[in-house]
Every structure is written in C-alpha cells, then in structure tokens.
Design an enzyme around this catalytic site. Sequence first.
Site, mmCIF file in Angstrom:
data_model
loop_
_atom_site.group_PDB
_atom_site.id
_atom_site.type_symbol
_atom_site.label_atom_id
_atom_site.label_comp_id
_atom_site.label_asym_id
_atom_site.label_seq_id
_atom_site.Cartn_x
_atom_site.Cartn_y
_atom_site.Cartn_z
ATOM 1 N N HIS A 122 0.861 -1.059 0.049
ATOM 2 C CA HIS A 122 -0.009 0.033 -0.007
ATOM 3 C C HIS A 122 0.807 1.414 0.072
ATOM 4 O O HIS A 122 0.338 2.232 0.032
ATOM 5 C CB HIS A 122 -0.875 0.032 1.364
ATOM 6 C CG HIS A 122 -1.920 -1.134 1.114
ATOM 7 N ND1 HIS A 122 -2.753 -1.479 0.137
ATOM 8 C CD2 HIS A 122 -2.209 -1.722 2.203
ATOM 9 C CE1 HIS A 122 -3.463 -2.314 0.526
ATOM 10 N NE2 HIS A 122 -3.301 -2.511 1.712
ATOM 11 N N ASP A 159 -2.115 -11.003 -1.557
ATOM 12 C CA ASP A 159 -2.843 -10.409 -0.268
ATOM 13 C C ASP A 159 -4.459 -10.048 -0.504
ATOM 14 O O ASP A 159 -4.545 -9.871 -1.653
ATOM 15 C CB ASP A 159 -1.944 -9.196 0.000
ATOM 16 C CG ASP A 159 -2.358 -8.651 1.413
ATOM 17 O OD1 ASP A 159 -1.494 -8.657 2.411
ATOM 18 O OD2 ASP A 159 -3.378 -7.882 1.684
ATOM 19 N N HIS A 161 -6.001 -7.669 0.223
ATOM 20 C CA HIS A 161 -6.087 -6.323 -0.166
ATOM 21 C C HIS A 161 -5.456 -5.943 -1.645
ATOM 22 O O HIS A 161 -4.414 -6.612 -1.850
ATOM 23 C CB HIS A 161 -5.488 -5.293 0.624
ATOM 24 C CG HIS A 161 -6.184 -5.670 2.249
ATOM 25 N ND1 HIS A 161 -5.623 -6.400 3.248
ATOM 26 C CD2 HIS A 161 -7.275 -5.213 2.607
ATOM 27 C CE1 HIS A 161 -6.334 -6.348 4.250
ATOM 28 N NE2 HIS A 161 -7.286 -5.669 4.004
ATOM 29 N N ASP A 236 -4.142 -13.161 4.691
ATOM 30 C CA ASP A 236 -5.434 -12.321 4.990
ATOM 31 C C ASP A 236 -6.526 -12.834 4.605
ATOM 32 O O ASP A 236 -7.707 -12.119 4.585
ATOM 33 C CB ASP A 236 -5.196 -10.672 5.440
ATOM 34 C CG ASP A 236 -4.560 -10.180 4.275
ATOM 35 O OD1 ASP A 236 -4.370 -10.767 3.215
ATOM 36 O OD2 ASP A 236 -4.340 -8.955 4.357
HETATM 37 ZN ZN LIG Z 1 -3.782 -7.287 3.266
#
Ligand SMILES: [Zn+2]
Length: 301
Positions: A122, A159, A161, A236
Amino acid sequence: MVKIPLIHSASYELELHDTHKVMGQKSTALYNAISAMHWSKKFETVTCSGVSPKDLTLAHDVKYIDRFVNNHLSRSEMKLINLPWSARLLKRSLLTPAGTFEAAKLALTTGVACHTAGGSHHAYRNFGYGFCVFNDLAYAALRLRKEKLARRVLILDCDVHQGDGTIDICKNNPDIFTCSIHGGQYIGPERMVGSLDVALPDGTDDAQYLSKLKDALNFTSNNFLPDIVIYDAGVDVHLNDKLGRLNITSDGIIARDQLILAFFQKRNIPVATVIGGGYSVDRSELINRHMLVFETVAQLY
Ligand SMILES: [Zn+2]
C-alpha cells in the site's frame, strides 16, 4: 544440495500495543517457528543491511523519503500509515525493501527464496498507507531491472487487499506486470488499475478462489513472460483473518501456494516469496498461517 535462502532480520520487530491490528513481533516469532520445523534444514538464513534513503528514490519521491526519515510527516500522513513513527519503524522500513530485493536476487540463482517480512504493497510513490511505509515489492522489481539482473518482473499479489501502491509505482513500466487477486469489498483507498486485477466477492471459498487464480495465472503467462516472480503470499485471505472477508481455509492457502509455486517451477521461472498481510489476535494461529508458504516451498524445491 543448494539451500533455499531464508532472508530474515532480528530488527523487523516493532513495539506496538497488543490492541494494534499489526502484530509487532511477528517476523521473529515466524522465524523461530520455522527454525523448529524438521523441514527448516532445507533453508539457509541470510541477513542483509538496509537500503539507503537514496536507493529508495528508485521507487519513492525524494521529499517523501526525507520527510519520513526525519520524522517530518504530518499527523494526517502518519495516520494514513497507521503506525507510530519510531527509530525501529525507520530501521524496519529500510530493511524490508533490502530483504525483498535480496530474496529476488538470490532466487535468480537458487530458483526460490523466502523473506520473513515484506509485502508493503500500500506504499505509494508519494505517501504511505495501511501499515506500509516503503514499497519493498516495487523497489525490488525496479532495482532488479536497474542492476540488469532481470528484465521482466511479475509481481503476483495474493494479499486480500489490492496492491494499489505497487501499481502506482510501477504503472508506467511495461516490463513490470502487476497481478493482484484481492477481495473486492474492503474499505480503503481508491482502486488502481494494474496489469491484471481480480476482485473477489465477499465469502469466496477455496474452490472459487483456486479457479480464479488458475485463470489469472494462465492469462498472465499468455501475456507476459517474466524472468522472475515476486510473490506476496498474504494470509489475510483466511476465513478467520481479522481484516479479510473471504472464506479461504488453511488448506486453501496451501493449495494456492502449491499451485503458484509449481506453475512457475515447471516453467523454470524463479520465485521470491514475501509474507504479506495477516491479522489475528492469536499469535500462534497467525504464525502457523504465515508458515504455510515456507513449508510448501520446502516440499516443492
Ligand atoms: Zn492485506
């Protein structure tokens, strides 16, 4: 027998309250748990020193780097990162990109290498976000290219995200392919458009996940032939993860890692793995999830 590089540093640890979503002492607990396993003899520990702020300009804006290094980011900028500034955080933020680059560099010789940290996907060129200060994935890809160690790099991000910061940094580079397979519903920054984005609905189960993953691997390999893969094996996606919204079991994660590693092994394309995200209040549960990719690597290589 050539050993598999296991890149680790005792300085990855942060001192965070137990209530923080991020487990501050994760990497060393993971490293110790791996070391206790019979298959750990296949690995050889490698340490490296951190990158310099100047090195990071490959991936980040010089002003952002300077301001973070000197603890001059504004309160709102630090709030986006959601970790308190500390000398330890600075050290870790300089070590992690070095570790992922080292893993990738060594994987070019050994076929595979694993990092006990990494996956700060991120972090954008000009700002940090969601526990990520500097983007180790984008940095490693850009440095591999700069040093002419590899020409084409695939960043495969599993991941839960989206790897939005990685896309931001690599977007104008046709020799870096960003493939992100993520949950479509979580709240966060605006979605970016990478080379391939697969957004999964809430509650996606193992069979649906693996089928989408196979399609993504086939699409990617039909459109891009990498010299190396940097694989974010975030856990995750797990059904019990505190932040994730998918329904993937531990067996599903094992099947995912096996599928990906075997896919590239068959094609003689080296893979460097990073741990990515994983969130739980239960330390051993989380460490066991992160350990899966290391065990799968040990079985396959
Ligand atoms: Zn994540």
